[in-house]
Design a protein around this motif. Structure first.
Motif: not given
Length: 176
Positions: A39-40, A32, A36
Motif C-alpha cells: 500500500r506504500s 501482513a 501492508g
C-alpha cells in the motif's frame, strides 16, 4: 528410555520450535508485512524493506534460521533407526529446499534492492518475485514443521510404549 533417547527427543523438540519460529516469520511476511507495504508509495516501500533487511540480520533470527536446519538434520541422524524417521528426513529435505530458495532467490533480490536507482524501478524488479519466493519458502517450512510435529508424536508414543513395557510399569530404569 535411555539418555540417548532423551537427548534425541530434546533435539527433535528444539528443531520443531526453531522451525515453527521460521515458518511463522515467513507466514507473517506473506500475510501482513508485504501486503501492508504494498500500500506504500515506491520510496517508502524501498526504504522500509531495506530497513527490514538490515535489522533481520541479527543473532536471534540467524540462530533460528540456521538452527532450524542444523537441529533438524541432527535429529534426522539421531532418529535414523526409529519408525518415524521418515517424517524427520522429509522435514530436513523440505526446509533444506526452503533454505536454498532463500539463498538463491530472496537474498539476491534483497541485495538488488539495496542498489542505487529509481525507487519505482527497484520495487518493480523486487516485489513480485520476492513475494512469490517467500510464499514458496513459507509453504516448505510449514511442511517441515508439520513433519517435525508428526515425528514428535511418534517419539512420544515410543516413550509411552517403553515405559509401559518396563517391569516396574513406570520408569524403565527401575529408578525411584
Amino acid at each position: 528410555m535411555t539418555q540417548d533417547d532423551r537427548i534425541a527427543g530434546t533435539v527433535l523438540g528444539a528443531a520443531t520450535v526453531a522451525m515453527g519460529l521460521i515458518a511463522g516469520a515467513f507466514y507473517v511476511f506473506a500475510c501482513a508485512v508485504m501486503p501492508g507495504l504494498a500500500r506504500s508509495e515506491d520510496r517508502v516501500y524501498v526504504e522500509v524493506v531495506r530497513d527490514i533487511n538490515d535489522v533481520i540480520q541479527n543473532p536471534v533470527f540467524l540462530l533460528s534460521f540456521l538452527g532450524a536446519l542444523a537441529l533438524t538434520a541432527v535429529s534426522a541422524w539421531q532418529l535414523r533407526g526409529e519408525p518415524y524417521r521418515g517424517w524427520v528426513w522429509t522435514a530436513t529435505a523440505a526446509y533444506g529446499l526452503a533454505f536454498l530458495v532463500t539463498v538463491a532467490f530472496n537474498i539476491p533480490l534483497n541485495d538488488g534492492l539495496a542498489g542505487v536507482g529509481d525507487a519505482g524501478a527497484l520495487r518493480e524488479e523486487f516485489e513480485g518475485p520476492w513475494v512469490v519466493w517467500n510464499g514458496v519458502r513459507g509453504v516448505l517450512s510449514t511442511v517441515a514443521l508439520g513433519c517435525l510435529a508428526r515425528a514428535l508424536m511418534g517419539h512420544g508414543r515410543g516413550r509411552r510404549r517403553s515405559a509401559s513395557s518396563s517391569p516396574s510399569g513406570g520408569t524403565p530404569s527401575g529408578g525411584v
